[in-house]
Design a protein around this motif. Structure first.
Motif, mmCIF file in Angstrom:
data_model
loop_
_atom_site.group_PDB
_atom_site.id
_atom_site.type_symbol
_atom_site.label_atom_id
_atom_site.label_comp_id
_atom_site.label_asym_id
_atom_site.label_seq_id
_atom_site.Cartn_x
_atom_site.Cartn_y
_atom_site.Cartn_z
ATOM 1 N N LYS A 52 35.511 35.090 47.401
ATOM 2 C CA LYS A 52 36.280 34.510 47.514
ATOM 3 C C LYS A 52 37.424 35.096 46.709
ATOM 4 O O LYS A 52 39.045 33.666 46.982
ATOM 5 C CB LYS A 52 35.926 34.278 45.862
ATOM 6 C CG LYS A 52 34.448 33.374 45.313
ATOM 7 C CD LYS A 52 34.289 33.418 44.013
ATOM 8 C CE LYS A 52 34.633 31.488 43.705
ATOM 9 N NZ LYS A 52 34.070 31.558 42.207
ATOM 10 N N GLY A 53 37.786 36.642 47.400
ATOM 11 C CA GLY A 53 39.347 36.792 47.075
ATOM 12 C C GLY A 53 39.637 36.965 45.454
ATOM 13 O O GLY A 53 39.389 36.428 44.791
ATOM 14 N N VAL A 54 40.244 37.518 46.010
ATOM 15 C CA VAL A 54 41.534 37.836 43.914
ATOM 16 C C VAL A 54 42.314 38.217 44.007
ATOM 17 O O VAL A 54 43.536 37.848 45.656
ATOM 18 C CB VAL A 54 40.406 39.145 43.916
ATOM 19 C CG1 VAL A 54 38.817 39.105 43.105
ATOM 20 C CG2 VAL A 54 41.289 40.241 44.444
ATOM 21 N N ILE A 55 43.362 37.580 43.516
ATOM 22 C CA ILE A 55 44.961 37.659 43.436
ATOM 23 C C ILE A 55 45.080 39.060 43.525
ATOM 24 O O ILE A 55 44.704 40.000 42.077
ATOM 25 C CB ILE A 55 45.062 37.284 41.955
ATOM 26 C CG1 ILE A 55 44.916 35.874 42.044
ATOM 27 C CG2 ILE A 55 46.858 36.859 41.993
ATOM 28 C CD1 ILE A 55 44.658 34.687 41.070
ATOM 29 N N LEU A 56 45.988 39.624 44.038
ATOM 30 C CA LEU A 56 47.221 40.745 43.783
ATOM 31 C C LEU A 56 48.411 40.222 42.652
ATOM 32 O O LEU A 56 49.067 39.373 43.253
ATOM 33 C CB LEU A 56 47.509 41.238 45.544
ATOM 34 C CG LEU A 56 46.699 41.589 46.345
ATOM 35 C CD1 LEU A 56 47.456 42.046 47.238
ATOM 36 C CD2 LEU A 56 45.598 42.445 45.177
#
Length: 189
Positions: A52-56
């Protein structure tokens, strides 16, 4: 550890710990994005797939400017305006940007882009500044559960498995909207 000291919290991140902290609308979980072990700990806590990935989360444009270079000038300006002229009670905007080579694969998940937000939330700004860079920001909740809105809710989810930076949530009523800066597609309205 529960602290109100941003310097202590930034040191926890530098030591590879996972940190729960208040953001614009909900509590988040963060870590050093370049520490794969810490990142995998977040995924395990959230029961979230790596794909899914994440926010930076960043505090300054200088931390993410290199990710804007390949965008069309009008889109660059739109992204910058959304970050620079955000009112304290407005909903934050996260942009999907072309990921540079410096962004670890585990942050992007199965995507060629990375989700980035430059925050105006005072505590998050101070945390990123004390850490001296951007940090991971994903909602503080196990998959399928509601995001935490307080230190008490975050600690009910994660107990002593994470460190905590206590403080106030921002004034936004909703998590950030997410927009693809290349296509203009709204991912989360």
């Amino acid at each position: 550890m529960i602290s109100t000291c941003v310097t202590e919290a930034a040191e926890c991140l530098k030591q590879g710990h996972v940190l729960a902290y208040p953001t614009e609308a909900v509590w988040g979980l963060g870590c050093d994005p370049f520490n794969e072990t810490a990142f995998l700990a977040i995924l395990a806590l959230k029961q979230r797939p790596i794909e899914k990935g994440v926010i930076l989360l960043a505090s300054q444009l200088s931390q993410v400017e290199h990710l804007l270079i390949s965008l069309q000038p009008d889109m660059q300006q739109k992204v910058l305006d959304s970050w620079l002229y955000q009112k304290s009670n407005a909903r934050a905007t996260t942009w999907l940007l072309p990921a540079g080579e410096d962004i670890p694969a585990w942050i992007k998940g199965n995507h060629s882009k990375v989700a980035v937000r430059v925050t105006t939330h005072p505590l998050c700004v101070a945390l990123c500044n004390a850490f001296n860079g951007f940090i991971v920001s994903t909602s503080a909740n196990p998959a399928g559960a509601q995001p935490a809105h307080s230190l008490q809710e975050a600690s009910q989810y994660f107990s002593q498995q994470v460190d905590y930076l206590n403080g106030d949530l921002g004034l936004s009523q909703e998590p950030s909207r997410i927009i693809d800066a290349v296509t203009g597609e709204i991912i989360r309205a």
